[in-house]
Design a protein around this motif. Structure first.
Motif, mmCIF file in Angstrom:
data_model
loop_
_atom_site.group_PDB
_atom_site.id
_atom_site.type_symbol
_atom_site.label_atom_id
_atom_site.label_comp_id
_atom_site.label_asym_id
_atom_site.label_seq_id
_atom_site.Cartn_x
_atom_site.Cartn_y
_atom_site.Cartn_z
ATOM 1 N N MET A 118 1.148 0.190 -5.757
ATOM 2 C CA MET A 118 1.136 -1.142 -6.370
ATOM 3 C C MET A 118 2.492 -1.446 -6.978
ATOM 4 S SD MET A 118 -1.836 -2.515 -5.947
ATOM 5 C CE MET A 118 -2.262 -3.660 -7.268
ATOM 6 N N ASP A 153 4.811 4.743 -5.100
ATOM 7 C CA ASP A 153 3.732 4.030 -5.774
ATOM 8 C C ASP A 153 3.219 2.948 -4.817
ATOM 9 O OD1 ASP A 153 2.041 3.063 -7.769
ATOM 10 O OD2 ASP A 153 3.582 1.745 -8.598
ATOM 11 N N GLU A 186 8.631 3.674 -8.148
ATOM 12 C CA GLU A 186 7.539 3.540 -9.129
ATOM 13 C C GLU A 186 7.956 2.499 -10.157
ATOM 14 O OE1 GLU A 186 4.718 3.322 -11.177
ATOM 15 O OE2 GLU A 186 4.247 5.263 -10.242
ATOM 16 N N ASP A 187 7.115 1.475 -10.358
ATOM 17 C CA ASP A 187 7.524 0.402 -11.267
ATOM 18 C C ASP A 187 7.129 0.648 -12.717
ATOM 19 O OD1 ASP A 187 4.843 -0.004 -10.378
ATOM 20 O OD2 ASP A 187 4.910 -2.018 -11.237
ATOM 21 N N GLU A 188 6.323 1.681 -12.955
ATOM 22 C CA GLU A 188 6.001 1.992 -14.351
ATOM 23 C C GLU A 188 7.067 2.936 -14.896
ATOM 24 O OE1 GLU A 188 1.580 2.829 -14.947
ATOM 25 O OE2 GLU A 188 1.716 2.279 -12.834
ATOM 26 N N LYS A 196 -3.187 8.886 -10.029
ATOM 27 C CA LYS A 196 -2.763 8.925 -11.435
ATOM 28 C C LYS A 196 -3.989 8.898 -12.342
ATOM 29 C CE LYS A 196 0.776 5.721 -10.131
ATOM 30 N NZ LYS A 196 1.461 4.454 -10.414
HETATM 31 CA CA CA Z 1 2.629 0.369 -9.943
#
Ligand code: CA
Length: 232
Positions: free
Chosen positions: A57, A55, A11-13, A107
């Protein structure tokens, strides 16, 4: 004492990642985190986790490509994957499910619901998934005998067409699983049978009507497909 299950979170967030890490550890999982898809694949090849929260994206290699890659390799072909998606990414969810992801969460999601999904997916994967021949499916007022081609609702036999019957068996064999229309068609007819999404909707509508009080067991998952209601 049993060993903790390991969950890999890609997950990049950063804030979502931290939230997931905190709550998964609290729930008793070993957690491996990364914000990068390539690194996620690297970690999987080093030590295979029990489940991945993925995730879709991501910068660089995206979640769908990761999913495709994992399913194409023997070692990871059954590795449980729950996709994390944003609202409005239904088309990606459909593609992900067709690539073999096990489930998805949109989400923002509730941690409680996510933890329940993780348990369900781990549990499903640890037991045999298909109903054996001769076994009947009993669900509330519904009784289905897949090999006898019979269905009873509240004790009364129901007449279904062949296709309606196969659709029902497909969905009811795996309560809680979301099936895309394409997956339903494949399950019923075999690979790549040419039929439209609309045709699946028509079958479902007919099926619900004939099932009467059990009709609501078949739920519409907006933009994605259908599922048989999970037992609560
Ligand atoms: Ca993302």
């Amino acid at each position: 004492m049993t060993e903790n299950k390991t969950v890999l979170v890609v997950e990049d967030e950063e804030d979502i990642l931290a939230l997931l890490q905190f709550n998964l550890i609290k729930a008793g999982y070993d957690v491996v985190c990364t914000t990068d898809g390539e690194e996620g694949l690297q970690k999987i090849s080093e030590r295979q986790p029990d489940l991945i929260l993925l995730d879709l994206m991501l910068p660089g290699i995206g979640g769908l490509d990761i999913c495709r890659k994992l399913r194409s390799e023997e070692k990871t072909t059954n590795l449980p994957i729950i996709m994390l998606t944003a609202r409005g990414e239904e088309a990606d969810v459909v593609q992900g499910l067709e690539l073999g992801a096990d489930d998805y969460m949109t989400k923002p999601f509730s941690i409680k619901v996510l933890l329940a999904r993780i348990q369900t997916v781990l549990h499903r994967k640890s037991k045999r998934e298909d109903v054996s021949p001769g076994e009947k499916i009993v669900y509330g007022e519904l009784v289905v005998h897949p090999d006898r081609n019979t269905v009873k609702v509240a004790g009364d036999p129901i007449e279904l067409t062949y296709t309606e019957f196969r659709v029902l068996v497909t969905l009811a064999s795996r309560p809680g699983w979301v099936f895309t229309r394409y997956q339903i068609v494949n399950a019923v007819r075999g690979e790549d049978y040419a039929v439209t999404d609309r045709a699946v909707d028509v079958q479902i509508a007919g099926l619900r009507k004939k099932l009467g009080v059990c009709g609501p067991y078949i739920e519409t998952v907006r933009g994605v497909g259908y599922r048989f209601r999970e037992a609560t």
